[in-house]
Design an enzyme around this catalytic site. Structure first.
Site, PDB file in Angstrom:
ATOM      1  N   THR A  36       1.115  -1.459  -0.259  1.00  0.00           N
ATOM      2  CA  THR A  36      -0.068   0.033   0.443  1.00  0.00           C
ATOM      3  C   THR A  36       0.574   1.516   0.140  1.00  0.00           C
ATOM      4  O   THR A  36       0.438   2.385  -0.443  1.00  0.00           O
ATOM      5  CB  THR A  36      -1.004   0.314   1.632  1.00  0.00           C
ATOM      6  OG1 THR A  36      -1.705  -1.393   1.338  1.00  0.00           O
ATOM      7  CG2 THR A  36      -1.852   1.082   0.617  1.00  0.00           C
ATOM      8  N   ASP A 224      -5.242  -2.689  -6.805  1.00  0.00           N
ATOM      9  CA  ASP A 224      -4.972  -3.491  -5.345  1.00  0.00           C
ATOM     10  C   ASP A 224      -5.477  -4.399  -5.245  1.00  0.00           C
ATOM     11  O   ASP A 224      -6.536  -5.150  -5.948  1.00  0.00           O
ATOM     12  CB  ASP A 224      -5.365  -2.755  -4.275  1.00  0.00           C
ATOM     13  CG  ASP A 224      -4.356  -3.121  -3.053  1.00  0.00           C
ATOM     14  OD1 ASP A 224      -3.361  -3.949  -3.342  1.00  0.00           O
ATOM     15  OD2 ASP A 224      -4.302  -2.259  -1.889  1.00  0.00           O
ATOM     16  N   GLU A 225      -4.757  -5.899  -4.666  1.00  0.00           N
ATOM     17  CA  GLU A 225      -5.173  -7.065  -4.882  1.00  0.00           C
ATOM     18  C   GLU A 225      -5.598  -7.563  -6.052  1.00  0.00           C
ATOM     19  O   GLU A 225      -6.849  -7.937  -5.970  1.00  0.00           O
ATOM     20  CB  GLU A 225      -6.151  -7.354  -3.549  1.00  0.00           C
ATOM     21  CG  GLU A 225      -5.643  -6.514  -2.184  1.00  0.00           C
ATOM     22  CD  GLU A 225      -4.977  -7.382  -1.613  1.00  0.00           C
ATOM     23  OE1 GLU A 225      -4.387  -8.404  -1.967  1.00  0.00           O
ATOM     24  OE2 GLU A 225      -4.833  -6.790  -0.195  1.00  0.00           O
ATOM     25  N   GLN A 255      -1.611 -15.603  -1.889  1.00  0.00           N
ATOM     26  CA  GLN A 255      -2.370 -15.141  -1.236  1.00  0.00           C
ATOM     27  C   GLN A 255      -3.554 -15.105  -1.807  1.00  0.00           C
ATOM     28  O   GLN A 255      -4.554 -13.940  -1.788  1.00  0.00           O
ATOM     29  CB  GLN A 255      -2.198 -13.841  -0.737  1.00  0.00           C
ATOM     30  CG  GLN A 255      -0.906 -13.850   0.238  1.00  0.00           C
ATOM     31  CD  GLN A 255      -0.097 -12.531   1.157  1.00  0.00           C
ATOM     32  OE1 GLN A 255      -1.107 -12.288   2.351  1.00  0.00           O
ATOM     33  NE2 GLN A 255       0.080 -11.481   0.280  1.00  0.00           N
TER      34      GLN A 255
END
Length: 738
Positions: A36, A224-225, A255
């Site tokens: 981040t 993101d992600e 992940q």
């Protein structure tokens, strides 16, 4: 702060990623590597160094909380942060559809239906669709529709793809419900949550001018992600980036643990195929965990085939050894964890809030809650409620209460419609009126439904319910608590209800199994009836209620956190306990027969491990109770993969030799389902359970990801680095050990 000053705040790899200007980029950000921070500094650098206007930048993430955090952190670095477009995928969809939705038939002021609104429409629609029975759970249909939309499937697509049934519902019937549901929404000028993305994709595909206008506002895109994106989110991102191609995605395939929600790990694994000129940046320096914790994590995850190579590098020193303890049974496991929490709190001054207990399934929390309660350790459950406050537990206990107390109208009203029995609100009102007029209970009114003026065929339904409760009352007098609860669960029809609820129903069934275990354990320690067990359960529930009320007051309670590993993603704790590292729990039973299941379970364990900042405890039980019976348990295969990198300790904390009790060395005397020896000449003697390294004469070396079927019909899913993932019939596959 000037642009050079910004990059000086980052490590070299973070600075390289933050300095990326134009074109596609993939940032592989390991756990605790400052992803981040890198993303925010990249945005600030675009503005401060490259002169990009804040109004030309879009950053997308998955939760409103994460988006708000990004916005707040950006505001500390740059001016004009309020002009940045930072949001979730769904919030971005709302904004676009509000501005341009009329191009695809959405009138101004359209409404967005929530979950309850969706269920209301489905209840209206499903009754007129052939193949949809009155007992079909509308939540199952909503799940089918949600999954279809996340995969960009129209009703027509749904009707012609896959098996004849979806979650127990005929595919054609489900497609017709979908079709009518969409028509009803359109007539009411409404969309649902899934439409926020799928309709935006359709808008971009059908109206290029709108896509161009939005691209002018989103010239530099950040996601993101990215490993958690589904097909619809992938397509939305692809369309937005199709003109300027200034797309930077951040994520970690190691992940990726949300396949059950529709996440597709291939989106991040194939990024370099989609954008062949993409720059790749590896963030491997971990600022969270000690070196010993990261050694365990790296040794574990390197066994996965579907990943992008990276190795977490510790910034912190070695720290405490990772320890493993094999308890005698699940209760001893809970007591071991409680004892160590007490020790760390008392001797080391650790706050309870610095410690977390992670598990694979919510059902595991019950024993842990009781162990902590016995030694007065405060605890809070994240992503769930106390065991005895869960809906399915309260429902079954309500059946039990009514069986031993026919006058318990509160219990009857709770469960008369769970599952549905054709006794609607109107009939229930008539029954209540008759009960009041005659000074009797609702259950008596059910037995006298004809007198209560429940006419025609409907009169039999309350009578049948009364007969069911009479059978349960007889069982309550003759059965011990655990067998009685099993009888209630089976005869009430409750299991059929849960089987229709898909993944959520599976979790609830696991909780009911744990309720039977609780009753069996109670009977081993107490002499008493089901009524006595209910009294104790009520007291435990009251303790949970008081704890919840304390938390709701907003007091800074110092409490141990209990949660599943899925809920732990994104969090960190100085001390972490991961319990239940056993075959059938981690990896779960379902993972053994699902393509990619073992690898996803390994990623889940990896996520759990990397939550630990300083100390990590792993536990397993030699015996664990299931369905009210105690069975021998086997250590997780994952423990063998990290063996030699943890200390095994006895109940007193003394280091002892680890003697592996893993699936490779300790096989059950009767093969479990899908664990059979193959009789093919080339694979004679091999037993497949997932995870084996094998060799194929054409595809070379690979790893078994999943196993399905038995005997001559046994099929394995194997990932071959040189040829991709293949499904092979073992009988003809000519596989040999690698």
């Amino acid at each position: 702060m000037t642009a050079p000053d910004l990059l000086a705040q980052l490590n070299p790899t973070q600075a390289q990623a933050a300095d990326h200007y134009t074109g596609p980029a993939l940032v592989i950000a390991g756990a605790g590597s400052g992803k981040t921070r890198t993303l925010i500094y990249r945005i600030a650098h675009l503005i401060g160094h490259y002169g990009v206007q804040p109004g030309e930048i879009l950053a997308v993430t998955f939760t409103n909380k994460a988006a708000a955090e990004m916005r707040e952190r950006a505001s500390h670095l740059i001016g004009g942060a309020d002009k940045l477009w930072m949001s979730t995928f769904h919030s971005a969809g709302v904004r676009i559809l509000r501005a341009y939705g009329e191009h695809i038939g959405l009138r101004r002021g359209f409404v967005i239906y929530d979950d309850d609104d969706q269920l209301d429409i489905l209840k209206e629609v499903m009754g007129s669709v052939p193949g949809i029975g009155p007992d079909t759970n509308p939540r199952v249909l909503r799940g089918i529709l949600d999954r279809a939309k996340s995969n960009l499937l129209t009703p027509e697509d749904l009707s012609r793809s896959g098996e004849p049934y979806i979650s127990g519902v005929p595919r054609e019937a489900a497609a017709e419900v979908y079709r009518r549901y969409e028509q009803r929404k359109k007539g009411q000028n409404a969309i649902d949550f899934g439409d926020l993305i799928t309709e935006t994709v359709r808008l971009f595909q059908e109206v290029p001018a709108v896509l161009n206008a939005v691209q002018n506002r989103a010239k530099f895109i950040h996601v993101d992600e990215y490993q958690d994106t589904n097909k619809a989110q992938y397509e939305l991102t692809r369309l937005l980036a199709s003109r300027d191609r200034n797309l930077l995605v951040v994520g970690d395939p190691d992940q990726s643990i949300y396949k059950f929600r529709g996440a597709d790990i291939q989106n991040i694994l194939d990024f370099q195929k989609d954008y062949r000129d993409a720059k790749v940046y590896l963030l491997e320096h971990n600022y969270r965990s000690s070196a010993r914790v990261l050694t365990i994590a790296n040794k574990l995850i390197e066994n996965n085939a579907e990943r992008l190579d990276k190795t977490l590098k510790a910034v912190k020193e070695d720290g405490h050894p990772v320890v493993f303890h094999r308890a005698g049974d699940h209760r001893a496991e809970g007591d071991f964890v409680a004892e160590w929490i007490t020790r760390l709190h008392t001797l080391e001054g650790r706050r309870f809030s610095e410690m977390a207990i992670l598990y694979r399934t919510n059902a595991q929390s019950r024993v842990l809650e009781e162990s902590l309660r016995r030694v007065q350790i405060p605890a809070k459950i994240v992503g769930g409620v106390g065991f005895y406050d869960r809906r399915e537990i309260k429902d079954i206990l309500a059946y039990a209460r009514l069986a031993i107390n026919p006058s318990d109208d509160v219990a009857l009203r709770r469960i008369i419609g769970r599952p549905k029995r054709g006794i609607g609100d109107t009939a229930l009102v008539k029954l209540m009126d008759w009960a009041r007029a005659n000074g009797t209970s609702l259950l008596t009114a059910c037995a006298n439904a004809e007198q209560a003026r429940i006419l025609d065929r409907g009169a039999q339904r309350p009578v049948e319910f009364a007969a069911l409760m009479e059978a349960m009352a007889d069982a309550a007098e003759n059965y011990e608590p655990a067998p009685f609860l099993r009888f209630v669960i089976e005869t009430s029809g409750y299991l059929d209800l849960l089987r229709q609820e898909g993944q959520e129903g599976q979790v609830r069934m696991e909780n009911l199994d744990e309720l039977i275990n609780a009753a069996q354990e109670w009977a081993q320690e107490h002499e008493g009836t089901i009524a006595d067990f209910l009294d104790d359960a009520a007291l435990l529930s009251s303790v949970d209620d008081m704890r919840t009320k304390t938390e709701n007051k907003g007091s800074p309670e110092d409490a141990v956190t209990l949660m599943t590993m899925h809920n732990a993603k994104g969090l960190e704790f100085p001390v972490v306990f991961i319990v239940g590292t056993e075959e059938g729990l981690l990896p779960s039973k379902g993972a053994l027969v699902e393509a990619g299941g073992i690898e996803e379970e390994r990623r889940l364990f990896y996520v759990g491990i990397t939550r630990a900042m300083e100390r990590l405890f792993l536990t397993a039980a030699q015996n664990r109770m299931q369905f009210g019976k105690t069975n021998a348990a086997e250590d997780s295969r994952f423990l063998e993969e990290i063996e030699g990198h943890f200390d095994t300790i006895d109940p007193y904390g003394q280091v002892i030799e680890y003697r592996a009790k893993t699936w490779k060395q300790y096989r059950p005397t009767v093969p479990a389902p899908n664990v059979v020896k193959n009789t093919s000449p080339m694979t004679a003697g091999m037993a497949f359970r997932g995870g084996e390294k094998v060799k194929h004469p054409k595809f070379g070396e690979g790893q078994v990801l999943a196993v399905a079927g038995v005997g001559d019909r046994q099929e394995v899913t194997v990932h071959f680095p040189s040829a991709g993932t293949k499904k092979l019939l073992v009988k003809f596959a000519n596989l040999s050990p690698a």
